[in-house]
Scaffold this motif. Structure first.
Motif, PDB file in Angstrom:
ATOM      1  N   ASP A   9       0.913  -1.091  -0.141  1.00 38.60           N
ATOM      2  CA  ASP A   9      -0.059  -0.019   0.022  1.00 38.60           C
ATOM      3  C   ASP A   9       0.968   1.135   0.068  1.00 38.60           C
ATOM      4  OD1 ASP A   9      -2.191   1.812   0.779  1.00 38.60           O
ATOM      5  OD2 ASP A   9      -3.543   0.581   1.551  1.00 38.60           O
ATOM      6  N   ASP A  10       0.540   2.262  -0.910  1.00 37.47           N
ATOM      7  CA  ASP A  10       1.467   3.396  -0.892  1.00 37.47           C
ATOM      8  C   ASP A  10       1.045   4.434   0.216  1.00 37.47           C
ATOM      9  OD1 ASP A  10      -1.271   3.715  -2.232  1.00 37.47           O
ATOM     10  OD2 ASP A  10      -0.517   5.862  -2.877  1.00 37.47           O
ATOM     11  N   GLU A  11      -0.049   4.188   0.995  1.00 37.35           N
ATOM     12  CA  GLU A  11      -0.403   5.254   1.943  1.00 37.35           C
ATOM     13  C   GLU A  11       0.588   5.078   3.328  1.00 37.35           C
ATOM     14  OE1 GLU A  11      -2.643   7.510   2.125  1.00 37.35           O
ATOM     15  OE2 GLU A  11      -3.339   7.062  -0.151  1.00 37.35           O
ATOM     16  N   PRO A  12       1.148   5.983   3.878  1.00 39.37           N
ATOM     17  CA  PRO A  12       2.043   6.068   4.677  1.00 39.37           C
ATOM     18  C   PRO A  12       1.665   5.598   6.161  1.00 39.37           C
ATOM     19  CG  PRO A  12       1.763   8.204   4.261  1.00 39.37           C
ATOM     20  CD  PRO A  12       1.380   7.396   3.187  1.00 39.37           C
ATOM     21  N   ASP A  13      -0.040   5.786   6.217  1.00 41.79           N
ATOM     22  CA  ASP A  13      -0.449   5.341   7.589  1.00 41.79           C
ATOM     23  C   ASP A  13      -0.665   3.938   7.772  1.00 41.79           C
ATOM     24  OD1 ASP A  13      -2.249   5.685   5.779  1.00 41.79           O
ATOM     25  OD2 ASP A  13      -3.859   6.761   7.093  1.00 41.79           O
ATOM     26  N   VAL A  14      -0.766   3.117   6.377  1.00 36.20           N
ATOM     27  CA  VAL A  14      -1.048   1.711   6.672  1.00 36.20           C
ATOM     28  C   VAL A  14      -0.218   0.892   7.539  1.00 36.20           C
ATOM     29  CG1 VAL A  14      -1.119  -0.210   5.033  1.00 36.20           C
ATOM     30  CG2 VAL A  14      -2.124   1.757   4.519  1.00 36.20           C
ATOM     31  N   GLU A  15       1.027   1.051   7.481  1.00 40.36           N
ATOM     32  CA  GLU A  15       1.932   0.346   8.338  1.00 40.36           C
ATOM     33  C   GLU A  15       1.637   0.446   9.863  1.00 40.36           C
ATOM     34  OE1 GLU A  15       6.683  -0.614   9.248  1.00 40.36           O
ATOM     35  OE2 GLU A  15       6.152   0.279   7.230  1.00 40.36           O
ATOM     36  N   PRO A  16       1.733   1.726  10.424  1.00 43.89           N
ATOM     37  CA  PRO A  16       1.443   1.672  11.863  1.00 43.89           C
ATOM     38  C   PRO A  16       0.081   1.245  12.166  1.00 43.89           C
ATOM     39  CG  PRO A  16       1.761   3.933  10.772  1.00 43.89           C
ATOM     40  CD  PRO A  16       2.078   2.954   9.953  1.00 43.89           C
ATOM     41  N   LEU A  17      -1.067   1.445  11.269  1.00 48.96           N
ATOM     42  CA  LEU A  17      -2.363   0.961  11.434  1.00 48.96           C
ATOM     43  C   LEU A  17      -2.385  -0.602  11.702  1.00 48.96           C
ATOM     44  CD1 LEU A  17      -5.427   1.267  11.750  1.00 48.96           C
ATOM     45  CD2 LEU A  17      -5.558   1.031   9.357  1.00 48.96           C
ATOM     46  N   PHE A  18      -1.605  -1.300  10.661  1.00 52.28           N
ATOM     47  CA  PHE A  18      -1.674  -2.751  10.593  1.00 52.28           C
ATOM     48  C   PHE A  18      -0.722  -3.308  12.010  1.00 52.28           C
ATOM     49  CE2 PHE A  18      -3.686  -2.531   6.787  1.00 52.28           C
ATOM     50  CZ  PHE A  18      -4.009  -3.938   6.353  1.00 52.28           C
ATOM     51  N   ILE A  85      -5.181 -11.032  -1.347  1.00 54.12           N
ATOM     52  CA  ILE A  85      -6.475 -10.416  -0.920  1.00 54.12           C
ATOM     53  C   ILE A  85      -6.240  -8.766  -1.336  1.00 54.12           C
ATOM     54  CG2 ILE A  85      -7.976  -9.626   0.673  1.00 54.12           C
ATOM     55  CD1 ILE A  85      -7.174 -12.287   2.188  1.00 54.12           C
ATOM     56  N   MET A  86      -7.138  -8.453  -2.410  1.00 55.24           N
ATOM     57  CA  MET A  86      -7.042  -6.985  -2.594  1.00 55.24           C
ATOM     58  C   MET A  86      -7.831  -6.237  -1.655  1.00 55.24           C
ATOM     59  SD  MET A  86      -5.093  -7.669  -5.196  1.00 55.24           S
ATOM     60  CE  MET A  86      -4.894  -6.017  -6.094  1.00 55.24           C
ATOM     61  N   ILE A  87      -7.279  -4.948  -1.599  1.00 52.26           N
ATOM     62  CA  ILE A  87      -7.753  -4.057  -0.522  1.00 52.26           C
ATOM     63  C   ILE A  87      -8.237  -2.765  -1.453  1.00 52.26           C
ATOM     64  CG2 ILE A  87      -7.436  -2.432   1.233  1.00 52.26           C
ATOM     65  CD1 ILE A  87      -5.476  -4.543   2.231  1.00 52.26           C
ATOM     66  N   LEU A 108     -11.343  -7.033   0.080  1.00 51.02           N
ATOM     67  CA  LEU A 108     -11.635  -6.393   1.518  1.00 51.02           C
ATOM     68  C   LEU A 108     -11.857  -4.815   1.030  1.00 51.02           C
ATOM     69  CD1 LEU A 108      -9.219  -7.864   4.196  1.00 51.02           C
ATOM     70  CD2 LEU A 108     -11.581  -8.130   4.001  1.00 51.02           C
ATOM     71  N   THR A 109     -12.856  -4.274   1.677  1.00 55.99           N
ATOM     72  CA  THR A 109     -13.117  -2.753   1.397  1.00 55.99           C
ATOM     73  C   THR A 109     -12.515  -2.070   2.518  1.00 55.99           C
ATOM     74  OG1 THR A 109     -15.409  -3.199   2.166  1.00 55.99           O
ATOM     75  CG2 THR A 109     -15.097  -2.945  -0.272  1.00 55.99           C
ATOM     76  N   LYS A 110     -12.155  -0.550   2.333  1.00 55.10           N
ATOM     77  CA  LYS A 110     -11.752   0.095   3.569  1.00 55.10           C
ATOM     78  C   LYS A 110     -13.110   0.947   3.813  1.00 55.10           C
ATOM     79  CE  LYS A 110      -7.290   1.059   1.269  1.00 55.10           C
ATOM     80  NZ  LYS A 110      -6.391   2.094   0.940  1.00 55.10           N
ATOM     81  N   PRO A 111     -13.265   1.274   5.167  1.00 58.06           N
ATOM     82  CA  PRO A 111     -12.163   0.604   6.426  1.00 58.06           C
ATOM     83  C   PRO A 111     -12.071  -0.798   6.456  1.00 58.06           C
ATOM     84  CG  PRO A 111     -14.226   1.584   7.155  1.00 58.06           C
ATOM     85  CD  PRO A 111     -14.210   1.854   5.782  1.00 58.06           C
ATOM     86  N   ILE A 112     -10.974  -1.437   6.623  1.00 50.57           N
ATOM     87  CA  ILE A 112     -10.775  -2.646   6.804  1.00 50.57           C
ATOM     88  C   ILE A 112     -11.272  -3.219   7.905  1.00 50.57           C
ATOM     89  CG2 ILE A 112      -8.861  -4.615   7.077  1.00 50.57           C
ATOM     90  CD1 ILE A 112      -7.203  -2.770   5.128  1.00 50.57           C
ATOM     91  N   ASP A 113     -12.048  -4.451   7.691  1.00 52.16           N
ATOM     92  CA  ASP A 113     -12.517  -5.252   9.134  1.00 52.16           C
ATOM     93  C   ASP A 113     -11.342  -6.155   9.534  1.00 52.16           C
ATOM     94  OD1 ASP A 113     -13.747  -7.041  10.764  1.00 52.16           O
ATOM     95  OD2 ASP A 113     -15.507  -7.459   9.532  1.00 52.16           O
ATOM     96  N   PHE A 114     -10.601  -5.658  10.497  1.00 49.89           N
ATOM     97  CA  PHE A 114      -9.741  -6.497  11.030  1.00 49.89           C
ATOM     98  C   PHE A 114      -9.955  -7.710  11.654  1.00 49.89           C
ATOM     99  CE2 PHE A 114      -7.499  -2.215  10.321  1.00 49.89           C
ATOM    100  CZ  PHE A 114      -6.390  -2.644   9.589  1.00 49.89           C
TER     101      PHE A 114
END
Length: 131
Positions: A9-18, A85-87, A108-114
């Motif tokens: 994912d190119d979004e920088p906030d994805v890594e800390p979220l995951f 799995i595509m997001i 999976l659609t955003k916001p992701i169902d973790f």
């Protein structure tokens, strides 16, 4: 040998979220989570021999340069055994059809169902039937 989940994912906030969502799993070393900021970066990592066993790729669809949908057939060719799995922020039927036809295991659609994502990862961590 550790197992790897690769998130593209190119979004920088994805890594800390995951990392936050899966902090207990990562701390317990149930699996390793790695991050690629582009499809090209992901393909380089997939092509390189890695110590971990790659069990799942999670990829955003809309990224600059190569999209997740354009990356799909390349990954399928290199690592046909690894589920993808595509997001997407757009869970429309056309996007889902393109992803599944391209070889994705799911969408999976955003916001992701973790909770859903965690059960998907857990199912991949279970040992398969003995052959």
């Amino acid at each position: 040998m550790s197992v790897l989940v690769l998130v593209v994912d190119d979004e920088p906030d994805v890594e800390p979220l995951f990392r936050q969502q899966f902090r207990r799993d990562l701390r317990a070393q149930r699996f390793v989570m790695d991050f690629a900021i582009s499809a090209a970066d992901a393909l380089t990592r997939i092509a390189d021999p890695i110590e971990q066993t790659l069990i799942l790729i999670l990829s955003d669809i809309n990224m600059p340069g190569m999209t997740g949908l354009e990356m799909l057939p390349k990954v399928r060719e290199m690592r046909p055994e690894v589920p993808i799995i595509m997001i997407t922020a757009y869970g429309d039927p056309e996007t889902k059809r393109k992803a599944l036809e391209g070889g994705a295991t799911g969408l999976l659609t955003k916001p992701i169902d973790f909770t859903l994502l965690r059960s998907e990862i857990d199912s991949r961590l279970q040992p398969g039937p003995a052959s």
